[in-house]
Design a protein around this motif. Structure first.
Motif, short mmCIF file in Angstrom:
data_model
loop_
_atom_site.label_atom_id
_atom_site.label_comp_id
_atom_site.label_asym_id
_atom_site.label_seq_id
_atom_site.Cartn_x
_atom_site.Cartn_y
_atom_site.Cartn_z
N VAL A 87 0.55 -1.54 -0.54
CA VAL A 87 0.19 0.75 0.04
C VAL A 87 0.79 1.10 0.07
CG1 VAL A 87 -1.51 1.33 1.73
CG2 VAL A 87 -2.33 -1.35 1.16
N ARG A 88 2.16 1.17 0.70
CA ARG A 88 2.92 2.24 0.65
C ARG A 88 3.89 2.44 -0.81
NH1 ARG A 88 4.44 0.24 6.67
NH2 ARG A 88 3.67 1.57 8.20
N ALA A 89 4.08 1.47 -0.95
CA ALA A 89 4.91 1.81 -1.91
C ALA A 89 3.66 2.12 -3.57
CB ALA A 89 5.13 0.37 -2.99
N GLU A 90 1.94 1.94 -3.58
CA GLU A 90 1.18 2.33 -4.91
C GLU A 90 1.00 4.02 -4.21
OE1 GLU A 90 -3.67 1.39 -5.51
OE2 GLU A 90 -2.30 -0.49 -5.18
N TYR A 91 1.19 4.59 -2.79
CA TYR A 91 0.93 4.92 -2.33
C TYR A 91 1.80 6.07 -2.67
CZ TYR A 91 -0.92 9.31 0.41
OH TYR A 91 -0.76 10.89 1.51
N LEU A 92 3.39 5.95 -2.75
CA LEU A 92 4.15 6.71 -3.84
C LEU A 92 3.72 7.04 -4.82
CD1 LEU A 92 7.58 5.26 -1.38
CD2 LEU A 92 5.89 7.22 -1.38
N GLN A 93 3.52 6.28 -5.76
CA GLN A 93 3.50 5.81 -7.36
C GLN A 93 3.00 6.66 -7.46
OE1 GLN A 93 3.66 1.33 -7.80
NE2 GLN A 93 5.97 1.72 -7.71
N THR A 94 1.07 7.25 -7.00
CA THR A 94 0.01 7.81 -7.21
C THR A 94 -0.03 9.12 -6.44
OG1 THR A 94 -1.36 6.94 -6.18
CG2 THR A 94 -0.51 5.52 -7.87
N LEU A 95 1.02 9.67 -6.03
CA LEU A 95 1.39 10.80 -5.80
C LEU A 95 0.65 12.18 -6.43
CD1 LEU A 95 4.32 11.26 -3.39
CD2 LEU A 95 2.69 10.71 -2.65
N ASP A 96 0.43 13.35 -6.40
CA ASP A 96 -0.46 14.27 -6.19
C ASP A 96 0.65 15.61 -6.47
OD1 ASP A 96 -2.14 16.29 -8.35
OD2 ASP A 96 -3.48 16.49 -6.33
N PHE A 97 1.38 15.72 -7.48
CA PHE A 97 2.39 16.67 -7.71
C PHE A 97 1.61 18.51 -8.72
CE2 PHE A 97 5.06 13.17 -7.51
CZ PHE A 97 5.98 13.42 -6.97
N SER A 98 0.69 18.27 -8.68
CA SER A 98 -0.14 19.34 -8.41
C SER A 98 0.76 20.42 -8.40
CB SER A 98 -0.75 19.49 -8.05
OG SER A 98 -2.32 18.52 -8.78
N HIS A 99 1.20 22.04 -8.50
CA HIS A 99 1.79 23.14 -7.97
C HIS A 99 1.83 24.10 -8.64
CE1 HIS A 99 4.28 21.62 -11.91
NE2 HIS A 99 4.05 22.72 -11.80
N GLN A 100 1.81 25.23 -8.43
CA GLN A 100 1.57 26.12 -8.37
C GLN A 100 3.59 26.94 -7.83
OE1 GLN A 100 -0.69 28.96 -6.23
NE2 GLN A 100 -0.85 30.67 -7.74
N ILE A 101 3.95 27.79 -8.82
CA ILE A 101 5.15 28.22 -9.57
C ILE A 101 4.51 30.15 -9.31
CG2 ILE A 101 7.29 28.95 -10.70
CD1 ILE A 101 6.83 26.18 -12.40
N GLN A 102 4.43 30.90 -7.77
CA GLN A 102 4.63 32.22 -7.24
C GLN A 102 6.15 32.56 -8.21
OE1 GLN A 102 4.10 32.47 -3.29
NE2 GLN A 102 2.49 30.49 -3.35
N LEU A 103 6.77 32.91 -8.07
CA LEU A 103 8.26 33.00 -8.40
C LEU A 103 9.38 32.44 -9.41
CD1 LEU A 103 9.34 36.30 -8.90
CD2 LEU A 103 10.10 36.42 -6.51
N LEU A 104 10.19 32.77 -10.07
CA LEU A 104 10.95 32.41 -10.46
C LEU A 104 11.96 33.54 -11.27
CD1 LEU A 104 12.82 30.03 -11.17
CD2 LEU A 104 11.27 29.30 -13.20
N SER A 105 12.74 33.89 -10.55
CA SER A 105 14.25 34.33 -11.47
C SER A 105 15.36 34.45 -11.24
CB SER A 105 13.75 36.56 -10.56
OG SER A 105 14.11 36.32 -9.37
N PHE A 106 16.34 34.97 -12.40
CA PHE A 106 17.82 34.84 -12.76
C PHE A 106 17.94 36.15 -12.26
CE2 PHE A 106 15.67 31.24 -14.65
CZ PHE A 106 16.32 30.26 -14.14
N GLY A 107 17.91 36.46 -11.37
CA GLY A 107 18.54 38.34 -10.76
C GLY A 107 17.94 39.38 -10.70
N PRO A 108 18.70 40.23 -10.30
CA PRO A 108 17.64 41.25 -10.09
C PRO A 108 16.45 41.70 -11.69
CG PRO A 108 19.82 42.13 -10.68
CD PRO A 108 19.89 40.57 -10.13
#
Length: 254
Positions: A87-108
């Motif tokens: 059950v633990r292995a199946e749970y790891l293989q079906t994780l939800d990777f929904s995400h939101q990128i609030q800020l990504l910058s390379f320098g000022p």
């Protein structure tokens, strides 16, 4: 873990910092505060990187210990050790990777700079599957210059996105299949220079005079063209020489 903390105490350093966890003490941290079902995380980081291709990956480590994972109570009822491990292995293989990128910058930041991925949100999770998100980022060195200001050296970037859904059957068949989020980036060999300045009053007056001169020159060309056309038509007999005079006299009589 004990050896690391002992070494920190020997050097007079804090052996239990609050802002990070020793890698050797990860199991202890998971035991004290195990992961919960349907919880997420927020990652904030500022890194100094070299101008070489590299990647950042957020996902499940291949050496993770499933025994440290705390499953929902309904998934553990009346299960033996082997069934609970599955059950633990199946749970790891079906994780939800929904995400939101609030800020990504390379320098000022500088005026006019647009962070392409800011506010980007992905919520594509489906049951009994997981996802692999790929962001291919091309970073462009940029130098911003403005009159009376110190030049700013920063970076713009463009991005190409890809998404792959990894179902449970594929994950069980191929343990090397990636799930999670990968951001790979490289730097372009050229630099973009952005210059912003203001025109002086004399430059503005000169441009206005140039525009007026062009208008007068163009109207003069049209007048000369019309005059030459009327002369050629009069010479060919299509338009009599006194045609305009006759039209003017007719209008006067009316």
């Amino acid at each position: 873990c004990d050896d690391v903390r002992r070494e920190f105490r020997t050097r007079g350093w804090n052996d239990r910092p609050k802002d990070y966890i020793f890698a050797q003490c990860a199991e202890e941290a998971y035991t004290q505060d195990p992961p919960q079902s349907d919880e997420g995380c927020k990652i904030e980081a500022m890194l100094h990187v070299r101008k070489v291709p590299a990647s950042l990956r957020f996902g499940i480590d291949r050496h993770v210990k499933p025994s440290l994972l705390k499953l929902p109570q309904e998934s553990q009822k009346d299960l033996g050790d082997e069934a609970r491990a599955e059950v633990r292995a199946e749970y790891l293989q079906t994780l939800d990777f929904s995400h939101q990128i609030q800020l990504l910058s390379f320098g000022p930041d500088f005026p006019g700079l647009v962070h392409v991925l800011d506010g980007r949100e992905k919520a594509n999770h489906t049951p009994r599957s997981s996802e692999y998100h790929l962001y291919d980022v091309h970073v462009i060195p940029t130098r911003f210059e403005e009159d009376g200001s110190i030049p700013i050296s920063s970076h713009q970037y463009s991005v190409t996105e890809a998404l792959r859904v990894v179902d449970l059957a594929l994950a069980q068949r191929d343990e090397s299949s990636l799930v999670g989020l990968t951001l790979q980036y490289d730097f372009t060999p050229f630099e973009v220079r952005v210059t912003r300045g203001r025109k002086s009053l004399w430059h503005f007056v000169t441009e206005c005079c140039a525009i007026l001169g062009g208008i007068f020159a163009f109207t003069g060309m049209l007048d000369n063209f019309a005059h030459q056309m009327s002369k050629s038509m009069a010479a060919s007999g299509v338009w009599p020489d006194n045609a305009l005079t006759q039209l003017a006299e007719v209008d006067r009589q009316k």
